[in-house]
Design a protein around this motif. Structure first.
Motif, PDB file in Angstrom:
ATOM      1  N   ILE A 146       0.705  -1.340  -0.006  1.00 25.88           N
ATOM      2  CA  ILE A 146       0.121  -0.056  -0.015  1.00 25.88           C
ATOM      3  C   ILE A 146       0.947   1.186  -0.054  1.00 25.88           C
ATOM      4  O   ILE A 146       0.513   2.118  -0.740  1.00 25.88           O
ATOM      5  N   ILE A 147       1.904   1.246   1.011  1.00 20.93           N
ATOM      6  CA  ILE A 147       2.842   2.399   0.781  1.00 20.93           C
ATOM      7  C   ILE A 147       3.392   2.626  -0.555  1.00 20.93           C
ATOM      8  O   ILE A 147       3.432   3.859  -0.920  1.00 20.93           O
ATOM      9  N   GLY A 148       3.914   1.543  -1.101  1.00 25.47           N
ATOM     10  CA  GLY A 148       4.580   1.442  -2.457  1.00 25.47           C
ATOM     11  C   GLY A 148       3.345   2.234  -3.661  1.00 25.47           C
ATOM     12  O   GLY A 148       3.871   3.135  -4.353  1.00 25.47           O
ATOM     13  N   LEU A 149       2.482   1.728  -3.377  1.00 22.48           N
ATOM     14  CA  LEU A 149       1.371   2.061  -4.612  1.00 22.48           C
ATOM     15  C   LEU A 149       1.114   3.549  -4.237  1.00 22.48           C
ATOM     16  O   LEU A 149       0.808   4.467  -5.265  1.00 22.48           O
ATOM     17  N   VAL A 150       0.989   4.068  -3.007  1.00 24.73           N
ATOM     18  CA  VAL A 150       0.816   5.572  -2.550  1.00 24.73           C
ATOM     19  C   VAL A 150       2.093   6.274  -2.994  1.00 24.73           C
ATOM     20  O   VAL A 150       1.817   7.443  -3.607  1.00 24.73           O
ATOM     21  N   SER A 151       3.164   5.878  -2.940  1.00 24.29           N
ATOM     22  CA  SER A 151       4.302   6.569  -3.341  1.00 24.29           C
ATOM     23  C   SER A 151       4.300   6.788  -4.592  1.00 24.29           C
ATOM     24  O   SER A 151       4.792   7.958  -5.437  1.00 24.29           O
ATOM     25  N   VAL A 152       3.901   5.851  -5.560  1.00 26.30           N
ATOM     26  CA  VAL A 152       3.876   5.877  -7.011  1.00 26.30           C
ATOM     27  C   VAL A 152       2.916   6.975  -7.613  1.00 26.30           C
ATOM     28  O   VAL A 152       2.924   7.678  -8.403  1.00 26.30           O
ATOM     29  N   LEU A 153       1.542   6.689  -6.809  1.00 25.43           N
ATOM     30  CA  LEU A 153       0.455   7.696  -6.978  1.00 25.43           C
ATOM     31  C   LEU A 153       0.882   9.100  -6.849  1.00 25.43           C
ATOM     32  O   LEU A 153       0.777  10.261  -7.496  1.00 25.43           O
ATOM     33  N   LEU A 154       1.716   9.415  -5.943  1.00 28.29           N
ATOM     34  CA  LEU A 154       2.055  10.741  -5.336  1.00 28.29           C
ATOM     35  C   LEU A 154       2.962  11.070  -6.325  1.00 28.29           C
ATOM     36  O   LEU A 154       3.252  12.413  -6.958  1.00 28.29           O
ATOM     37  N   GLY A 155       3.958  10.194  -7.048  1.00 24.34           N
ATOM     38  CA  GLY A 155       4.975  10.724  -8.019  1.00 24.34           C
ATOM     39  C   GLY A 155       4.139  11.029  -9.376  1.00 24.34           C
ATOM     40  O   GLY A 155       4.657  12.085  -9.869  1.00 24.34           O
ATOM     41  N   LEU A 156       3.311  10.334  -9.424  1.00 28.35           N
ATOM     42  CA  LEU A 156       2.400  10.545 -10.679  1.00 28.35           C
ATOM     43  C   LEU A 156       1.733  12.033 -10.654  1.00 28.35           C
ATOM     44  O   LEU A 156       1.569  12.654 -11.620  1.00 28.35           O
ATOM     45  N   VAL A 157       1.076  12.415  -9.357  1.00 26.35           N
ATOM     46  CA  VAL A 157       0.406  13.700  -9.146  1.00 26.35           C
ATOM     47  C   VAL A 157       1.654  14.549  -9.499  1.00 26.35           C
ATOM     48  O   VAL A 157       1.197  15.664 -10.346  1.00 26.35           O
ATOM     49  N   TYR A 158       2.848  14.572  -9.034  1.00 24.51           N
ATOM     50  CA  TYR A 158       4.093  15.175  -9.176  1.00 24.51           C
ATOM     51  C   TYR A 158       4.188  15.584 -10.682  1.00 24.51           C
ATOM     52  O   TYR A 158       4.612  16.632 -11.342  1.00 24.51           O
ATOM     53  N   TYR A 159       4.346  14.331 -11.438  1.00 23.70           N
ATOM     54  CA  TYR A 159       4.456  14.403 -12.845  1.00 23.70           C
ATOM     55  C   TYR A 159       3.590  15.254 -13.606  1.00 23.70           C
ATOM     56  O   TYR A 159       4.070  16.055 -14.230  1.00 23.70           O
ATOM     57  N   PHE A 160       2.263  15.052 -13.188  1.00 20.12           N
ATOM     58  CA  PHE A 160       1.300  16.008 -13.829  1.00 20.12           C
ATOM     59  C   PHE A 160       1.471  17.552 -13.483  1.00 20.12           C
ATOM     60  O   PHE A 160       1.398  18.009 -14.337  1.00 20.12           O
ATOM     61  N   VAL A 161       1.857  17.721 -12.370  1.00 20.47           N
ATOM     62  CA  VAL A 161       1.938  19.112 -11.963  1.00 20.47           C
ATOM     63  C   VAL A 161       3.126  19.680 -12.472  1.00 20.47           C
ATOM     64  O   VAL A 161       3.309  20.788 -13.157  1.00 20.47           O
ATOM     65  N   TYR A 162       4.340  18.879 -12.679  1.00 24.27           N
ATOM     66  CA  TYR A 162       5.492  19.491 -13.574  1.00 24.27           C
ATOM     67  C   TYR A 162       5.113  19.515 -14.767  1.00 24.27           C
ATOM     68  O   TYR A 162       5.700  20.684 -15.437  1.00 24.27           O
ATOM     69  N   LEU A 163       4.534  18.701 -15.831  1.00 25.99           N
ATOM     70  CA  LEU A 163       4.162  19.070 -17.028  1.00 25.99           C
ATOM     71  C   LEU A 163       3.370  20.253 -17.181  1.00 25.99           C
ATOM     72  O   LEU A 163       3.419  20.799 -18.114  1.00 25.99           O
ATOM     73  N   LEU A 164       2.412  20.288 -16.380  1.00 25.81           N
ATOM     74  CA  LEU A 164       1.462  21.665 -16.509  1.00 25.81           C
ATOM     75  C   LEU A 164       2.465  22.764 -16.296  1.00 25.81           C
ATOM     76  O   LEU A 164       2.123  23.958 -17.074  1.00 25.81           O
ATOM     77  N   ALA A 165       3.327  22.946 -15.428  1.00 28.65           N
ATOM     78  CA  ALA A 165       3.972  24.010 -14.884  1.00 28.65           C
ATOM     79  C   ALA A 165       4.869  24.374 -16.219  1.00 28.65           C
ATOM     80  O   ALA A 165       5.171  25.371 -16.376  1.00 28.65           O
ATOM     81  N   ARG A 166       5.620  23.097 -16.572  1.00 31.26           N
ATOM     82  CA  ARG A 166       6.673  23.442 -17.769  1.00 31.26           C
ATOM     83  C   ARG A 166       5.873  24.062 -19.223  1.00 31.26           C
ATOM     84  O   ARG A 166       6.204  24.786 -19.668  1.00 31.26           O
ATOM     85  N   SER A 167       4.520  23.662 -19.329  1.00 25.92           N
ATOM     86  CA  SER A 167       3.581  24.055 -20.569  1.00 25.92           C
ATOM     87  C   SER A 167       3.290  25.457 -20.603  1.00 25.92           C
ATOM     88  O   SER A 167       3.183  26.333 -21.253  1.00 25.92           O
ATOM     89  N   ARG A 168       2.850  26.033 -18.908  1.00 24.23           N
ATOM     90  CA  ARG A 168       2.744  27.286 -18.883  1.00 24.23           C
ATOM     91  C   ARG A 168       3.958  27.947 -18.995  1.00 24.23           C
ATOM     92  O   ARG A 168       3.827  29.115 -19.394  1.00 24.23           O
ATOM     93  N   ALA A 169       4.935  27.546 -18.509  1.00 24.39           N
ATOM     94  CA  ALA A 169       6.158  28.517 -18.761  1.00 24.39           C
ATOM     95  C   ALA A 169       6.654  28.751 -20.039  1.00 24.39           C
ATOM     96  O   ALA A 169       6.845  29.506 -20.466  1.00 24.39           O
ATOM     97  N   ALA A 170       6.309  27.266 -20.966  1.00 21.88           N
ATOM     98  CA  ALA A 170       6.624  27.546 -22.497  1.00 21.88           C
ATOM     99  C   ALA A 170       5.636  28.543 -22.929  1.00 21.88           C
ATOM    100  O   ALA A 170       5.949  29.266 -24.001  1.00 21.88           O
ATOM    101  N   GLU A 171       4.295  28.382 -22.654  1.00 16.08           N
ATOM    102  CA  GLU A 171       3.467  29.408 -23.266  1.00 16.08           C
ATOM    103  C   GLU A 171       3.755  30.757 -22.648  1.00 16.08           C
ATOM    104  O   GLU A 171       3.707  31.699 -23.776  1.00 16.08           O
TER     105      GLU A 171
END
Length: 193
Positions: A146-171
């Protein structure tokens, strides 16, 4: 969404689910007290443990977790992505990646320690001088999954936020470049006399 983003998301989700399933499988397949027997050889005592795939399952879960962590790290700008400033990234995103790292480490430790202790072949003596075989406490592998699954899901949330921030910076940088572009006029070149 780009194909790369979808592919990374699917792979991370699959790895997180694999870690959780491996944790529950290891929990279900670890030796139970009812399966263990104390064998007496004169004054020597040893435990008879049935063969169990727990060690292999735990190693597979650790490998899946390390692969997920590597993918998250590689796609979000390197191993110091939680400390480097990201344009327009929120404190929530930084918190997600830091908790994700911490939880990954805890899950790996639980899987490794659980695998080592589930293979422990020692004979223990209780308060009444009765010999019994050591068994791992219930819930160690389940918690690791369960802890491993939650850690991967939190990493996935960070991945999406990172992509969103990067696309906003590019725009934003694209808009700034258009505004700063010099005005081009048709100017006739001077003729030589």
């Amino acid at each position: 969404m780009e194909i790369k983003t979808v592919l990374v998301s699917l792979v991370l989700a699959a790895l997180g689910i694999a870690v959780a399933l491996a944790g529950f499988a290891a929990e279900a397949l670890k030796p139970k007290k009812s399966q263990l027997k104390v064998v007496y050889h004169g004054l020597d005592h040893e435990c008879d443990y049935p063969s169990s795939p727990v060690m292999r399952i735990a190693i597979a879960a650790v490998v899946a977790l390390v692969i997920a962590r590597t993918i998250i790290t590689a796609t979000t700008g390197g191993c110091c992505s939680c400390c480097r400033p990201i344009p327009s990234a929120s404190k929530f995103a930084r918190l997600c990646i830091r908790i994700s790292w911490f939880m990954s480490i805890v899950a790996v430790i639980l899987f490794i320690v659980g695998a080592i202790l589930s293979g422990e072949k020692g004979v223990e003596i209780d308060v009444n001088d009765v010999f019994y075989c050591y068994t791992l406490r219930p819930g160690v592998f389940g918690a690791a999954g369960i802890i491993g699954l939650v850690s991967v899901l939190l990493g996935l949330v960070y991945y999406f936020v990172y992509l969103l921030a990067r696309s906003r910076a590019a725009e934003k940088s694209g808009v700034d470049l258009e505004l700063e572009k010099p005005h081009v006029t048709d100017v006739k070149k001077p003729t030589k006399l």
